[in-house]
Structures are given as structure tokens and as C-alpha cells.
Design a protein around this motif. Sequence first.
Motif, PDB file in Angstrom:
ATOM      1  N   UNK A   1      38.423  42.652  44.432  1.00  0.00           N
ATOM      2  CA  UNK A   1      37.552  43.705  44.954  1.00  0.00           C
ATOM      3  C   UNK A   1      36.160  43.149  45.218  1.00  0.00           C
ATOM      4  N   UNK A   2      35.634  42.369  44.292  1.00  0.00           N
ATOM      5  CA  UNK A   2      34.332  41.721  44.458  1.00  0.00           C
ATOM      6  C   UNK A   2      34.527  40.238  44.176  1.00  0.00           C
ATOM      7  N   UNK A   3      34.192  39.432  45.171  1.00  0.00           N
ATOM      8  CA  UNK A   3      34.328  37.991  45.032  1.00  0.00           C
ATOM      9  C   UNK A   3      32.991  37.317  44.809  1.00  0.00           C
TER      10      UNK A   3
ATOM     11  N   UNK B   1      35.422  41.172  40.401  1.00  0.00           N
ATOM     12  CA  UNK B   1      36.089  42.427  40.073  1.00  0.00           C
ATOM     13  C   UNK B   1      37.470  42.414  40.711  1.00  0.00           C
ATOM     14  N   UNK B   2      38.459  42.761  39.900  1.00  0.00           N
ATOM     15  CA  UNK B   2      39.851  42.802  40.330  1.00  0.00           C
ATOM     16  C   UNK B   2      40.471  44.136  39.936  1.00  0.00           C
TER      17      UNK B   2
ATOM     18  N   UNK C   1      40.973  46.460  35.736  1.00  0.00           N
ATOM     19  CA  UNK C   1      41.185  47.562  36.658  1.00  0.00           C
ATOM     20  C   UNK C   1      40.086  48.613  36.604  1.00  0.00           C
ATOM     21  N   UNK C   2      39.608  48.993  35.427  1.00  0.00           N
ATOM     22  CA  UNK C   2      38.518  49.988  35.359  1.00  0.00           C
ATOM     23  C   UNK C   2      37.262  49.473  36.074  1.00  0.00           C
ATOM     24  N   UNK C   3      36.771  48.265  35.751  1.00  0.00           N
ATOM     25  CA  UNK C   3      35.613  47.759  36.500  1.00  0.00           C
ATOM     26  C   UNK C   3      35.922  47.559  37.988  1.00  0.00           C
ATOM     27  N   UNK C   4      37.162  47.207  38.296  1.00  0.00           N
ATOM     28  CA  UNK C   4      37.551  47.001  39.694  1.00  0.00           C
ATOM     29  C   UNK C   4      37.508  48.288  40.495  1.00  0.00           C
ATOM     30  N   UNK C   5      38.032  49.375  39.924  1.00  0.00           N
ATOM     31  CA  UNK C   5      38.024  50.636  40.666  1.00  0.00           C
ATOM     32  C   UNK C   5      36.599  51.159  40.797  1.00  0.00           C
ATOM     33  N   UNK C   6      35.787  50.956  39.765  1.00  0.00           N
ATOM     34  CA  UNK C   6      34.390  51.379  39.868  1.00  0.00           C
ATOM     35  C   UNK C   6      33.649  50.584  40.942  1.00  0.00           C
TER      36      UNK C   6
END
Length: 180
Positions: free
Chosen positions: A3-5, A32-33, A150-155
Motif C-alpha cells: 500500500x505504501x512503498x 504498509x501492506x 493489515x490494520x496499518x495498511x487499511x488505514x
Amino acid sequence: MLIVGVDSGGSDDESEPDEEPEYTAEQILQLRHILITEARAKALEKADDFCSCGQSAGGFAMFNTSDGNQICAGIPKEVQAALKKKTLPERFDALFALTHGLKNYDFWMNDNECWEPGQELEKAIKTLGKAWRDMLKNSDALLGIDGEFTRPGIEALLSQLQDDFASCEPTADYPFKWRA
């Protein structure tokens, strides 16, 4: 799913192969993944079909205003369908997949005739935001997600979508309130 590279700072010159970059701990912490399970992968396929107006399977897609109108009008129904899934993890997966698809196929934000206050575009953004506010009130265990990725990724994904809405002229006046 990334999600964020991290910007590797590599050369744009393809004639010289880049050396393997070394990342700092700070850069790694920015990653973020979202972990993709089989159920999430299936939900992503279904949501991409909706968000691309059936064009996700092809390599080339063309969209028009009618497609944008269709997406704007269909988002509340798709959110409602996601929230009617049997289990909370299934609801999370479906809502995540829809959100990812809407971000990935973002033509609808600009190319629609539903952008005036009170019309479908505003309703869609409000509906999606409320669904996420309610969803994220649940614990990671109840949602069937991990707290490390997943929680940090979806946020991060939701923050990116919020930024997309804020920077898009037709959606800029409709805040995406996904945080509780």
C-alpha cells in the motif's frame, strides 16, 4: 499487497542496472501492506469487476461519463452488499476490496454528472466513510485481520483515498470521514 512503498532513489536510466538499494530502518517503518488471503483475493476480483465496469480482466480499459455515473450510483449498493456478508471478516474483506477498486479505478471521481451537493457522488463518499468508521471500531481479532500489517495498511489506503478525494475538484467539497 503493498500500500505504501519506499522511494529507492534508483536511477531512471535503464541502461545501467541499479545496485540493490539499502533501506534505513525509518524507510522500512514507512512500508504498509495488507495481507491478502484467498477470500480477500476473491473479493478483490469481484470488486474490480464493479469498479472497472467489467473491464478489469482486460489489459486496456476505456471509461466515460456514463461509467462514472454508474459507479457513483452503485457505491451505496455495493457498500450495503459488503455489510450484509455473513461474518465480520467477510464484511471487512468485501469493504476493503471495494475501497481498493475505487482507488485503483479512480476515473469515476472526475468523470461523472453526479457531483452537485446532495447527488450520488456526495452520498457515495459519505456512505463509504460511515461504513469504514463503523468497521474499524471492531478489534483486529473480530475483523480477522492482523494488527501488524493489515490494520496499518487499511488505514494507509483510507488516508490515500481521503487525499485523492481532497485533491479532486468534484470530490473536494465532500470530506471522506473514515476515522471514528
